[in-house]
Each structure stands twice: as C-alpha cells, then as structure tokens.
Motif scaffolding. Structure first.
Motif, PDB file in Angstrom:
ATOM      1  N   ALA A 148      -2.812  -2.012 -18.648  1.00  0.00           N
ATOM      2  CA  ALA A 148      -4.235  -2.313 -18.530  1.00  0.00           C
ATOM      3  C   ALA A 148      -4.502  -3.489 -17.600  1.00  0.00           C
ATOM      4  O   ALA A 148      -5.665  -3.773 -17.284  1.00  0.00           O
ATOM      5  N   ARG A 149      -3.461  -4.171 -17.172  1.00  0.00           N
ATOM      6  CA  ARG A 149      -3.641  -5.334 -16.291  1.00  0.00           C
ATOM      7  C   ARG A 149      -2.792  -5.174 -15.029  1.00  0.00           C
ATOM      8  O   ARG A 149      -1.924  -5.983 -14.730  1.00  0.00           O
ATOM      9  N   LEU A 150      -3.075  -4.108 -14.301  1.00  0.00           N
ATOM     10  CA  LEU A 150      -2.421  -3.834 -13.026  1.00  0.00           C
ATOM     11  C   LEU A 150      -3.353  -4.251 -11.895  1.00  0.00           C
ATOM     12  O   LEU A 150      -4.525  -3.875 -11.876  1.00  0.00           O
ATOM     13  N   VAL A 151      -2.823  -5.023 -10.948  1.00  0.00           N
ATOM     14  CA  VAL A 151      -3.604  -5.580  -9.848  1.00  0.00           C
ATOM     15  C   VAL A 151      -2.948  -5.181  -8.535  1.00  0.00           C
ATOM     16  O   VAL A 151      -1.721  -5.137  -8.421  1.00  0.00           O
ATOM     17  N   VAL A 152      -3.772  -4.904  -7.517  1.00  0.00           N
ATOM     18  CA  VAL A 152      -3.258  -4.758  -6.162  1.00  0.00           C
ATOM     19  C   VAL A 152      -3.883  -5.864  -5.334  1.00  0.00           C
ATOM     20  O   VAL A 152      -5.066  -6.184  -5.472  1.00  0.00           O
ATOM     21  N   GLY A 153      -3.078  -6.472  -4.472  1.00  0.00           N
ATOM     22  CA  GLY A 153      -3.611  -7.571  -3.683  1.00  0.00           C
ATOM     23  C   GLY A 153      -2.749  -7.889  -2.492  1.00  0.00           C
ATOM     24  O   GLY A 153      -1.597  -7.464  -2.396  1.00  0.00           O
ATOM     25  N   GLY A 154      -3.335  -8.645  -1.574  1.00  0.00           N
ATOM     26  CA  GLY A 154      -2.593  -9.044  -0.391  1.00  0.00           C
ATOM     27  C   GLY A 154      -3.425  -9.945   0.490  1.00  0.00           C
ATOM     28  O   GLY A 154      -4.581 -10.271   0.187  1.00  0.00           O
ATOM     29  N   ALA A 159      -4.336  -7.375   2.692  1.00  0.00           N
ATOM     30  CA  ALA A 159      -5.595  -7.290   1.961  1.00  0.00           C
ATOM     31  C   ALA A 159      -6.345  -6.015   2.331  1.00  0.00           C
ATOM     32  O   ALA A 159      -6.980  -5.381   1.479  1.00  0.00           O
ATOM     33  N   THR A 160      -6.271  -5.636   3.608  1.00  0.00           N
ATOM     34  CA  THR A 160      -6.876  -4.373   4.021  1.00  0.00           C
ATOM     35  C   THR A 160      -6.224  -3.212   3.288  1.00  0.00           C
ATOM     36  O   THR A 160      -6.905  -2.326   2.755  1.00  0.00           O
ATOM     37  N   LEU A 161      -4.896  -3.202   3.262  1.00  0.00           N
ATOM     38  CA  LEU A 161      -4.180  -2.153   2.539  1.00  0.00           C
ATOM     39  C   LEU A 161      -4.564  -2.157   1.061  1.00  0.00           C
ATOM     40  O   LEU A 161      -4.706  -1.096   0.438  1.00  0.00           O
ATOM     41  N   SER A 162      -4.753  -3.335   0.496  1.00  0.00           N
ATOM     42  CA  SER A 162      -5.120  -3.436  -0.920  1.00  0.00           C
ATOM     43  C   SER A 162      -6.504  -2.860  -1.169  1.00  0.00           C
ATOM     44  O   SER A 162      -6.729  -2.162  -2.168  1.00  0.00           O
ATOM     45  N   ALA A 163      -7.449  -3.146  -0.263  1.00  0.00           N
ATOM     46  CA  ALA A 163      -8.795  -2.584  -0.408  1.00  0.00           C
ATOM     47  C   ALA A 163      -8.753  -1.064  -0.328  1.00  0.00           C
ATOM     48  O   ALA A 163      -9.428  -0.365  -1.093  1.00  0.00           O
ATOM     49  N   VAL A 164      -7.951  -0.547   0.599  1.00  0.00           N
ATOM     50  CA  VAL A 164      -7.801   0.904   0.732  1.00  0.00           C
ATOM     51  C   VAL A 164      -7.184   1.490  -0.533  1.00  0.00           C
ATOM     52  O   VAL A 164      -7.633   2.529  -1.048  1.00  0.00           O
ATOM     53  N   CYS A 165      -6.153   0.833  -1.053  1.00  0.00           N
ATOM     54  CA  CYS A 165      -5.500   1.313  -2.278  1.00  0.00           C
ATOM     55  C   CYS A 165      -6.466   1.292  -3.461  1.00  0.00           C
ATOM     56  O   CYS A 165      -6.454   2.209  -4.302  1.00  0.00           O
ATOM     57  N   ALA A 166      -7.293   0.258  -3.548  1.00  0.00           N
ATOM     58  CA  ALA A 166      -8.251   0.183  -4.655  1.00  0.00           C
ATOM     59  C   ALA A 166      -9.256   1.317  -4.579  1.00  0.00           C
ATOM     60  O   ALA A 166      -9.636   1.891  -5.608  1.00  0.00           O
ATOM     61  N   ALA A 178      -7.947  -5.453 -11.216  1.00  0.00           N
ATOM     62  CA  ALA A 178      -8.553  -6.273 -10.168  1.00  0.00           C
ATOM     63  C   ALA A 178      -7.907  -5.955  -8.836  1.00  0.00           C
ATOM     64  O   ALA A 178      -6.844  -5.320  -8.761  1.00  0.00           O
ATOM     65  N   GLN A 179      -8.572  -6.425  -7.787  1.00  0.00           N
ATOM     66  CA  GLN A 179      -8.016  -6.381  -6.438  1.00  0.00           C
ATOM     67  C   GLN A 179      -8.170  -7.763  -5.814  1.00  0.00           C
ATOM     68  O   GLN A 179      -9.196  -8.428  -5.990  1.00  0.00           O
ATOM     69  N   LEU A 180      -7.154  -8.190  -5.100  1.00  0.00           N
ATOM     70  CA  LEU A 180      -7.135  -9.504  -4.453  1.00  0.00           C
ATOM     71  C   LEU A 180      -7.150  -9.292  -2.949  1.00  0.00           C
ATOM     72  O   LEU A 180      -6.213  -8.710  -2.387  1.00  0.00           O
ATOM     73  N   LEU A 181      -8.202  -9.773  -2.287  1.00  0.00           N
ATOM     74  CA  LEU A 181      -8.388  -9.556  -0.857  1.00  0.00           C
ATOM     75  C   LEU A 181      -8.560 -10.913  -0.174  1.00  0.00           C
ATOM     76  O   LEU A 181      -9.644 -11.513  -0.202  1.00  0.00           O
ATOM     77  N   VAL A 182      -7.494 -11.393   0.442  1.00  0.00           N
ATOM     78  CA  VAL A 182      -7.516 -12.691   1.111  1.00  0.00           C
ATOM     79  C   VAL A 182      -7.642 -12.465   2.611  1.00  0.00           C
ATOM     80  O   VAL A 182      -6.748 -11.899   3.235  1.00  0.00           O
ATOM     81  N   ALA A 247     -12.443  -1.576  -8.711  1.00  0.00           N
ATOM     82  CA  ALA A 247     -11.946  -2.667  -9.544  1.00  0.00           C
ATOM     83  C   ALA A 247     -12.599  -3.986  -9.139  1.00  0.00           C
ATOM     84  O   ALA A 247     -12.922  -4.196  -7.959  1.00  0.00           O
ATOM     85  N   PRO A 248     -12.797  -4.891 -10.090  1.00  0.00           N
ATOM     86  CA  PRO A 248     -13.295  -6.231  -9.756  1.00  0.00           C
ATOM     87  C   PRO A 248     -12.441  -6.859  -8.663  1.00  0.00           C
ATOM     88  O   PRO A 248     -11.230  -6.612  -8.578  1.00  0.00           O
ATOM     89  N   ALA A 249     -13.093  -7.700  -7.847  1.00  0.00           N
ATOM     90  CA  ALA A 249     -12.409  -8.205  -6.654  1.00  0.00           C
ATOM     91  C   ALA A 249     -12.537  -9.713  -6.514  1.00  0.00           C
ATOM     92  O   ALA A 249     -13.588 -10.299  -6.810  1.00  0.00           O
ATOM     93  N   VAL A 250     -11.462 -10.321  -6.036  1.00  0.00           N
ATOM     94  CA  VAL A 250     -11.504 -11.668  -5.486  1.00  0.00           C
ATOM     95  C   VAL A 250     -11.410 -11.513  -3.980  1.00  0.00           C
ATOM     96  O   VAL A 250     -10.463 -10.912  -3.470  1.00  0.00           O
ATOM     97  N   VAL A 251     -12.417 -12.025  -3.268  1.00  0.00           N
ATOM     98  CA  VAL A 251     -12.440 -11.942  -1.806  1.00  0.00           C
ATOM     99  C   VAL A 251     -12.533 -13.363  -1.263  1.00  0.00           C
ATOM    100  O   VAL A 251     -13.459 -14.106  -1.592  1.00  0.00           O
ATOM    101  N   ALA A 252     -11.568 -13.733  -0.434  1.00  0.00           N
ATOM    102  CA  ALA A 252     -11.538 -15.068   0.156  1.00  0.00           C
ATOM    103  C   ALA A 252     -11.563 -14.955   1.672  1.00  0.00           C
ATOM    104  O   ALA A 252     -10.847 -14.138   2.254  1.00  0.00           O
ATOM    105  N   THR A 253     -12.415 -15.756   2.306  1.00  0.00           N
ATOM    106  CA  THR A 253     -12.479 -15.798   3.762  1.00  0.00           C
ATOM    107  C   THR A 253     -12.411 -17.249   4.216  1.00  0.00           C
ATOM    108  O   THR A 253     -12.548 -18.181   3.416  1.00  0.00           O
ATOM    109  N   ALA A 254     -12.208 -17.432   5.518  1.00  0.00           N
ATOM    110  CA  ALA A 254     -12.066 -18.771   6.086  1.00  0.00           C
ATOM    111  C   ALA A 254     -13.098 -18.984   7.179  1.00  0.00           C
ATOM    112  O   ALA A 254     -13.376 -18.086   7.977  1.00  0.00           O
TER     113      ALA A 254
END
Length: 315
Positions: A148-154, A159-166, A178-182, A247-254
């Motif tokens: 129940a707590r599987l995450v994809v991220g990068g 991060a692009t691949l993770s968004a596609v996978c999600a 969740a998905q982690l998109l940095v 899935a809920p997402a963390v999105v970080a940009t610079a």
C-alpha cells in the motif's frame, strides 16, 4: 532571489568546455564528467548511512540496487529512476540520492539502472522503468513489504519517467502511494520563458537539453518523427489528456533551471485535475540541486523539504 553563492562558486569551478556538444563521442565524455562530479569528487565517508545495500536484477534483465533502512519491515518502497537526460547516469552517480531517500523516509529504495540512449533510444528507458515498477509491485515481500506504500520517483529525466509511470500505473489499475518529481521535463516540444531566461550559465543549458532530446529520440529536431515523439505523453507527460486520479505528487523545481516552467505547469495541471500536490519552486537554486547537499546548505535544506513532503504523503 539571487543565485545561491555556494552554487555560484561551484558553477565557476566547472570547465564549461567539458559540456556536451554536437559530436557523438561527447556521450562518453559527458558520462565521465557526470561521474567525476558525483562519484570521484565525493568522499565515501560523507555518504548517508543506511542499513544495507545489495545489488539485484529486476524482471530478469534490469540491474538495480536495493537500499534498506534501519527500520524493520514493513516500510514503504520507493522505485527510484535516476536523471541524466536519458543519456547519462547510473547506480553510482545517484547513489547519494538513493541513500538520502532511504535514510529520510525509513524506506526501502530500489534504484533502477535503466537503459540509456543513444545505444538504446526511446522507448527503452520508459519500458525499463515501468517493467521495474510493476515487478517490484508484484514482489513486495522482497522489498519494503507494504504494497500500500509503493512510490515511484526520480530527478530530471528520471522524474519524467516517474510521471509517465504514474500515468500508466493509474491506467493499469496499479495503486501508488505517491510520485516524486524533482525538476522534471514534462513538455519537450513546448516553449517556455525559463528555457530562455536560464538557457546559459546555470549548470544545465538549453543547448544541452536539445542535445539530450536528440539522442533520446534518435532524430534531429527538424525530423517529423522527433516532433511526433516529443508530443507523446510517454515523452511529455504534460500532454496527457486526463491527469485525474493519479497518485499524490511531490513536485520540486528550481528558479534557475531551464525546465522550471514546465515543471511548475505540470504541478498546476495535477492540482487542477484534483490530484494532491506538494509543490515548491526553490529560489536561488539550479537544476541538479537534489544531490548537491555537501556543496550548498540551501540545496541540503531543499532536499530535506522534498523528502519530508514525500514522507507526509506516504505516511
């Protein structure tokens, strides 16, 4: 805000003529440059401590490295997809990223060594990423033990691949916590002010972006096939027709990243679709800050915010 002074000093120290150029043999040079920056120049004693690190193979063919926390199972599992423009990067260059996630989340992190372009062009990386994610999902007992707590991220291309996978996971009925998109690339063919504002002098240049895109897609920008690929949601997840239910997402940009605006746009598109999003644009930082903890206290603080936000999402 002004460029972080520690990052500015780092950028001044780089040899700009080592950046990727137009020749195919620059691939080997760029890979060596990334390894020098992320592996060779780092004291192994400064790496975040985890309980155990082991090598494995997923789905019979995809190399991976499993990082285990000191906490006892069941714990979350993060399938981590490394950055590098689909051309650079490996398990070693992103070892610190995986270790830091493992430590901060008390999670098992499965770092995936997907195939790289130009030897293996699109969609090889996408196929490897999703195959790895589904394989881990089917074998939870071998990893964190909590399906129940599987995450994809990068980060970056990962991060692009993770968004596609999600997106694909939602379509296939595979539940993700969740998905982690940095700093993801989400709209390769788009035109954004940050591509111009931050096109030179901030670690990742717009010229390098196109160099990566060309090698990943296997054709020049003027080639109609490349244009078709660039509009494919498996390359540009912002182009997907419906983001509801992801899935809920963390999105970080610079702030000083040519990919800033499309990352921000994807976070907003997710939010408009009703997806829970933890999004922050980090002022003063550049593409690649996730992993620059020893160079910049600001980068370390940003990394801590990202990982804490992800931990909140997965519980």
């Amino acid at each position: 805000m002004p460029l972080d002074p520690n990052i500015a000093a780092f950028l001044r120290s780089l040899q700009q003529n080592d950046a990727p150029g137009g020749e195919e043999n620059d691939v080997a040079r760029a890979r060596a440059r990334l390894r020098a920056l992320t592996v060779d120049q780092r004291d192994p004693a400064t790496r975040p401590e985890v309980a155990a690190v082991t090598s494995t193979v997923l789905a019979g063919s995809i190399p991976a490295r499993v990082y285990r926390p000191h906490a006892a199972t069941p714990v979350p599992t993060v399938v981590y997809l490394h950055g590098g423009g689909w051309v650079l990067g490996d398990l070693d260059t992103h070892d610190v990223h995986a270790r830091t996630l493992c430590r901060d989340l008390d999670a098992v992190v499965v770092s995936v060594d997907h195939r790289l372009a130009p030897e293996h062009r699109y969609p090889a990386a996408v196929d490897d990423a999703y195959t790895a994610l589904t394989w881990v999902a089917q074998h939870p007992e071998g990893f964190g033990g909590d399906p129940a707590r599987l995450v994809v991220g990068g980060d970056s291309a990962g991060a692009t691949l993770s968004a596609v996978c999600a997106q694909r996971a939602h379509a296939d009925g595979l539940g993700l916590a969740a998905q982690l998109l940095v700093y993801p690339s989400t709209d390769m063919a788009g035109a954004y002010p940050s591509r111009v504002e931050n096109g030179e002098g901030y670690f990742l240049t717009t010229t390098e972006l196109h160099w990566f895109f060309d090698r990943y897609l296997g054709a020049g920008e003027s080639d109609p096939t490349a244009a078709e690929f660039a509009a494919d949601p498996r390359v540009a997840p912002l182009r997907a027709g419906n983001l509801a239910g992801l899935a809920p997402a963390v999105v970080a940009t610079a702030e000083y990243d040519p990919l800033r605006d499309e990352g921000d746009a994807y976070a907003e598109a997710l939010r408009r679709a009703g997806v829970r999003v933890e999004h922050r644009r980090f002022g003063g930082l550049v593409h690649g800050f996730y992993g620059m903890d020893r160079l910049s206290p600001a980068a370390a603080e940003a990394t801590a915010w990202i990982n804490t936000a992800l931990k909140r999402l997965i519980g």
